[in-house]
Design a protein around this motif. Sequence first.
Motif: not given
Length: 249
Positions: A44, A97, A111, A124
Motif C-alpha cells: 500500500l 490506498v 507499507s 494505517t
Amino acid sequence: MERQEIGRIAHRDHPVAAPLSDASVHRLLERQLRRCPNSSALDLGCGEAAWLVRALTMHPNLQAIGVDTDPAALDDGRRAAERAGVEGRLALHHADVREFEAADSFDAVLSVGATYAFGGLLPTLEAVRPLLAPGGTLLLGECYWEDGQPTDHAREFFGDDLTDLSGVLATLRTAGWWPIAGHTSTREELDTYEWSWTGSLTDWALDQPPGPDRDQALAAATRHRHQWLTEYRDGFGFVTLLLRPDVTA
C-alpha cells in the motif's frame, strides 16, 4: 515539475524509497516472506514497486498487488517487473490506498514510509488489519524523532504525530499489534539515503538543457540538502517493523 516527478528522479539510484540498505531490504523481506512463500503480498503506497519486484524474484510462487496514486511510478514498476521477469505475478493499481478494496486477504502487507497516505500511523494500522489473512504480517516503515522536540519544519514534513521510537512502539501496542522483527536504520543508511536523494536529482538536472525543469530540480536538491543538514539530520530516525495483529485485542 510536479512533486511526484521530483521524487521519482531523486529515488532512482537507491534500492527503495526509504533509508534502508540493499542488505536490510533483503533481510526484512526474507523474514516476512518465509511465512508465505507460496501465497500473496500487498504493498500500500508501493511507488515504483521496488519492494514487490524484489519479493517476487526471491519467491517464485508469490503473487503480489501494489497500490499507488502516481501513474508514472506504476509504469516504472511495470517496466522493472518486466526486466526482472515477474510481470505475470504482479498487478499494479492506480488508486488511493484509503479507497482500495481487495476481494481476498493477504499473507503479507507492506507499507514502508507511506503512513502519511492514510493520515498517520493509527489509521494505517486500522486499514491494514482487515486485509491480513490469519497469521499474516505487516511490514511497516515509520519515521520517529530521537533527540528532543521536533522542529516545526520536521512536524510539517514528517507529520504532526511525530514521536520517539518508544512512542511508536507504544502506539502499536495500544492498537493491538506485536512487533516480531525490526530494523532501525543506521546513521550510514540515513545519510546514504539523503546523499542519494539529493545527488540523483542534481545529477539528472545537470544533464538537462537550461530551463525551468533544470532550475527547479537543482533548487529542490539544494533546499532538501540544507534542510537535512541543518534541521533534521541529528533527530530523524526510521524504523521498519514486522508486525502481527493481536487477534484477541
